[in-house]
Design an enzyme around this catalytic site. Sequence first.
Site, PDB file in Angstrom:
ATOM      1  N   LEU A   1      -8.108 -47.167   2.897  1.00  0.00           N
ATOM      2  CA  LEU A   1      -7.070 -47.792   3.733  1.00  0.00           C
ATOM      3  C   LEU A   1      -7.254 -49.287   3.967  1.00  0.00           C
ATOM      4  O   LEU A   1      -6.998 -49.784   5.063  1.00  0.00           O
ATOM      5  CB  LEU A   1      -6.950 -47.065   5.076  1.00  0.00           C
ATOM      6  CG  LEU A   1      -6.215 -45.730   5.025  1.00  0.00           C
ATOM      7  CD1 LEU A   1      -6.222 -45.076   6.408  1.00  0.00           C
ATOM      8  CD2 LEU A   1      -4.783 -45.888   4.529  1.00  0.00           C
TER       9      LEU A   1
ATOM     10  N   ASN B   1       4.054 -46.616   6.096  1.00  0.00           N
ATOM     11  CA  ASN B   1       3.078 -45.534   6.162  1.00  0.00           C
ATOM     12  C   ASN B   1       1.998 -45.970   7.142  1.00  0.00           C
ATOM     13  O   ASN B   1       1.431 -47.051   7.010  1.00  0.00           O
ATOM     14  CB  ASN B   1       2.504 -45.330   4.750  1.00  0.00           C
ATOM     15  CG  ASN B   1       1.419 -44.288   4.667  1.00  0.00           C
ATOM     16  OD1 ASN B   1       0.259 -44.549   4.980  1.00  0.00           O
ATOM     17  ND2 ASN B   1       1.762 -43.095   4.232  1.00  0.00           N
TER      18      ASN B   1
ATOM     19  N   CYS C   1      -5.241 -38.894   4.983  1.00  0.00           N
ATOM     20  CA  CYS C   1      -6.027 -39.687   4.047  1.00  0.00           C
ATOM     21  C   CYS C   1      -7.439 -39.123   3.928  1.00  0.00           C
ATOM     22  O   CYS C   1      -8.153 -39.027   4.920  1.00  0.00           O
ATOM     23  CB  CYS C   1      -6.103 -41.143   4.473  1.00  0.00           C
ATOM     24  SG  CYS C   1      -7.004 -42.141   3.282  1.00  0.00           S
TER      25      CYS C   1
ATOM     26  N   GLY D   1       3.337 -36.106  -6.092  1.00  0.00           N
ATOM     27  CA  GLY D   1       2.124 -35.523  -6.656  1.00  0.00           C
ATOM     28  C   GLY D   1       2.311 -35.337  -8.146  1.00  0.00           C
ATOM     29  O   GLY D   1       2.802 -34.297  -8.588  1.00  0.00           O
ATOM     30  N   GLY D   2       1.975 -36.365  -8.904  1.00  0.00           N
ATOM     31  CA  GLY D   2       2.013 -36.242 -10.359  1.00  0.00           C
ATOM     32  C   GLY D   2       3.360 -36.405 -11.016  1.00  0.00           C
ATOM     33  O   GLY D   2       3.532 -36.021 -12.176  1.00  0.00           O
TER      34      GLY D   2
HETATM   35  C1  LIG Z   1      -4.697 -45.821  -5.151  1.00  0.00           C
HETATM   36  C2  LIG Z   1      -4.010 -44.915  -4.174  1.00  0.00           C
HETATM   37  C3  LIG Z   1      -3.886 -45.299  -2.833  1.00  0.00           C
HETATM   38  C4  LIG Z   1      -3.245 -44.475  -1.910  1.00  0.00           C
HETATM   39  N1  LIG Z   1      -3.101 -44.892  -0.607  1.00  0.00           N
HETATM   40  C5  LIG Z   1      -2.405 -44.127   0.274  1.00  0.00           C
HETATM   41  C6  LIG Z   1      -2.133 -44.566   1.611  1.00  0.00           C
HETATM   42  O1  LIG Z   1      -2.508 -45.680   2.011  1.00  0.00           O
HETATM   43  N2  LIG Z   1      -1.448 -43.746   2.457  1.00  0.00           N
HETATM   44  C7  LIG Z   1      -0.997 -42.516   2.047  1.00  0.00           C
HETATM   45  O2  LIG Z   1      -0.363 -41.805   2.820  1.00  0.00           O
HETATM   46  N3  LIG Z   1      -1.217 -42.084   0.786  1.00  0.00           N
HETATM   47  C8  LIG Z   1      -1.896 -42.861  -0.106  1.00  0.00           C
HETATM   48  N4  LIG Z   1      -2.079 -42.405  -1.403  1.00  0.00           N
HETATM   49  C9  LIG Z   1      -1.527 -41.105  -1.818  1.00  0.00           C
HETATM   50  C10 LIG Z   1      -0.182 -41.275  -2.530  1.00  0.00           C
HETATM   51  O3  LIG Z   1       0.775 -41.865  -1.671  1.00  0.00           O
HETATM   52  C11 LIG Z   1       0.354 -39.928  -3.054  1.00  0.00           C
HETATM   53  O4  LIG Z   1       0.472 -39.038  -1.965  1.00  0.00           O
HETATM   54  C12 LIG Z   1      -0.548 -39.288  -4.094  1.00  0.00           C
HETATM   55  O5  LIG Z   1      -1.086 -40.272  -4.948  1.00  0.00           O
HETATM   56  C13 LIG Z   1       0.142 -38.225  -4.940  1.00  0.00           C
HETATM   57  O6  LIG Z   1       1.147 -38.751  -5.760  1.00  0.00           O
HETATM   58  P1  LIG Z   1       0.941 -39.174  -7.300  1.00  0.00           P
HETATM   59  O7  LIG Z   1       0.224 -38.071  -7.979  1.00  0.00           O
HETATM   60  O8  LIG Z   1       2.313 -39.451  -7.831  1.00  0.00           O
HETATM   61  O9  LIG Z   1       0.112 -40.423  -7.274  1.00  0.00           O
HETATM   62  C14 LIG Z   1      -2.734 -43.225  -2.330  1.00  0.00           C
HETATM   63  C15 LIG Z   1      -2.865 -42.846  -3.675  1.00  0.00           C
HETATM   64  C16 LIG Z   1      -3.484 -43.670  -4.594  1.00  0.00           C
HETATM   65  C17 LIG Z   1      -3.588 -43.226  -6.033  1.00  0.00           C
END
Ligand SMILES: Cc1cc2nc3c(=O)[nH]c(=O)nc-3n(C[C@H](O)[C@H](O)[C@H](O)COP(=O)(O)O)c2cc1C
EC number: 1.3.-.-
Lengths: 304, 297
Positions: free
Chosen positions: A75, A101, A132, A245-246
């Site tokens: 964070l 967020n 988180c 998620g993906g």
């Molecule tokens: C590098 C990175 C940083 C992230 N930072 C946050 C964040 O600050 N707050 C949050 O709620 N989710 C955070 N996430 C989670 C993403 O918002 C998302 O829920 C998760 O990556 C699943 O989606 P995806 O598979 O399309 O990446 C982060 C994910 C990644 C990869």
Amino acid sequence: MGKLNLQVNLGGLAMKNPVTTASGTFGFGLEFAPFIDLARLGAIVVKGTTLEPREGNATPRMAETPAGMLNAIGLQNPGVDAFLRDYLPPLREIETPVIVNLSGNSVDDYGRLASILDGADSVAALEVNISCPNVKQGGIQFGTLPASAAAVTRSVRENTKKPVIVKLSPNVTDITEMARAVVDAGADALALINTLLGMDIDIRTRRPVLANIFGGLSGPAVKPVALRMIYQVHKAVKVPILGMGGIMNGQDAIAFLLAGATAIAVGTANFTNPRATMDILDGIGEYCIREGVRDVNELIGAAH
Amino acid sequence: MPTQKTSSINSSAVLADAVILSQEELKAGFFRLVLAAPELARRCQPGQFVQVRVSDGVAPLLPRPISIHSFDGELGILSLLYHVAGQGTGKLSRLPAGESLRIWGPLGKGWSLPENLTDGSAAMPAYVDIDKEKTLPVFVAGGIGIAPLPPLAKAWRNAGSEALLLYGARSAGQIVTVDEFTAMGVDVRIATEDGSAGVTGRVTELLKELDRKGKEPLLYVCGPKPMLQAVAQLADERGWLCQVSLEERMCCGLGACLSCVCKKKTDDQKEGGKGWTHAKVCTDGPVFWSREVVWNG
Ligand SMILES: Cc1cc2nc3c(=O)[nH]c(=O)nc-3n(C[C@H](O)[C@H](O)[C@H](O)COP(=O)(O)O)c2cc1C
Ligand SMILES: Cc1cc2nc3c(=O)[nH]c(=O)nc-3n(C[C@H](O)[C@H](O)[C@H](O)COP(=O)(O)OP(=O)(O)OC[C@H]3O[C@@H](n4cnc5c(N)ncnc54)[C@H](O)[C@@H]3O)c2cc1C
Ligand code: FES
């Protein structure tokens, strides 16, 4: 054939189309401006914001995994005051709602953040991160116990008139129990899933790869888990879902809508293709036209 | 530290399906890839990098950051120089000429050059208020760290400045593209740890014996972190200006994901601050002034 309707409503937030960005993968929005037309997005979800600035975890903070990645950013963010002063103004110029967020160390922090952000006109909605996996305090424990998840939600609800989207952790036994708890506490919508707690080990050094040891798994590897949870939650509660998620392409996005998501967020795919959000939006449109779907809302939960 | 007049951000980055013009193995495991990407090549500045997507699918999932080894805006081409480190670069090395490759960039903030140095062709990166007439540019490379240096050397040489390359590697097998520098008229000195080329020892030995030619050295360094640190320390002791190109694990390369941070000094210690902050290597760098970097921790 008439015009295709892509407009959706996410718990009171009107969106011109269902495509948003996943928090933490899209910075504060402008980072991707050279590659995409930000005004075409249904909404922009910005990096997780806390009351005070945070430096985050030590490096390495990222590791690639089969069909996914682990992150342990922790964070890192400039704090809510700097966000409002430095990062929000340029976003205001773009015709796209901004969703902030937010994360806190205590129930009280969430309430204070919500009331500060409530005063910012150009913040369209709040996404409450109770999930988180990368911070010791204020992270996962709120998202894994129904009572504390509800307490955080209530605290945000009482301090804002804006739509409240609560982002759930997948690191629980029963996702529907968490969903019910936060909806009863006043959530207008749910976001799922956040990253799955994971780790990797370097067999050469015989040490965990990430400085933080554990990290959050995202990317194509988590898609089946995300779809399953969205499907379950859609059955369990009435509020709309922001699914993620993906999601890598338009076809993935359609599957999320069919599982019960009203809107979708693009995360890791932004890293593999900086135009991913646009390609996914185009892909949704193409599917609808090909399948004779006139209104994208017809697809929401259609797999049930 | 000289003050910086401008800094480049990603505002000029583009996404390109670059056609592979050639792929050549220079020495075992070291490859030079020449790409046609007109729009991108026109925008490059010395020291910047591109993100390279090696597969269409999920293996490997993330793009690989690779420095821009050379660019020619008029011809619309650029080249990359890389060594095979694992899955991604291994796959890259097997792509033949004629195939196309998805890349995006140019990214990051490259080398800073003196304000009165112009090259005539490429737009120059962050200018600094140092006088080129009084400055001796010294390029210091370790192994594949040679990759981002030619455009910088070209800029200095086109402006008529003398220039020196100090190049260190484990052995002769890791010394590549020296002729590119000698062709530009750069004075090249080599050190290898096993003595198989040049003098035996590390690049810092070459630096200690530096002939300053009556000028103030300005070091431009790229290589493994221990080398960067050793050179930075020496520069500090001697009061020389020194820029280093850092590496960190990257996802986005655009300043969005915060995975690539390094510790950068701040002057907030007096006010009770901790004296450092996390800067993003991909957009605040990859090039930093060595004195800005917190090397331990
Ligand atoms: C590098 C990175 C940083 C992230 N930072 C946050 C964040 O600050 N707050 C949050 O709620 N989710 C955070 N996430 C989670 C993403 O918002 C998302 O829920 C998760 O990556 C699943 O989606 P995806 O598979 O399309 O990446 C982060 C994910 C990644 C990869
Ligand atoms: C700004 C920047 C510019 C770079 N320029 C060049 C260049 O011009 N030529 C070149 O050969 N390499 C360059 N690199 C390093 C290059 O990105 C890595 O070697 C590459 O990502 C490894 O990918 P892989 O799939 O082959 O290896 P992987 O299978 O991913 O990993 C193999 C090993 O390589 C190392 N590694 C992985 N990622 C990185 C990384 N981002 N930085 C350093 N080491 C890493 C790790 O030790 C890992 O164990 C640069 C890195 C950065 C950050
Ligand atoms: S690689 Fe994403 S912020 Fe640097």
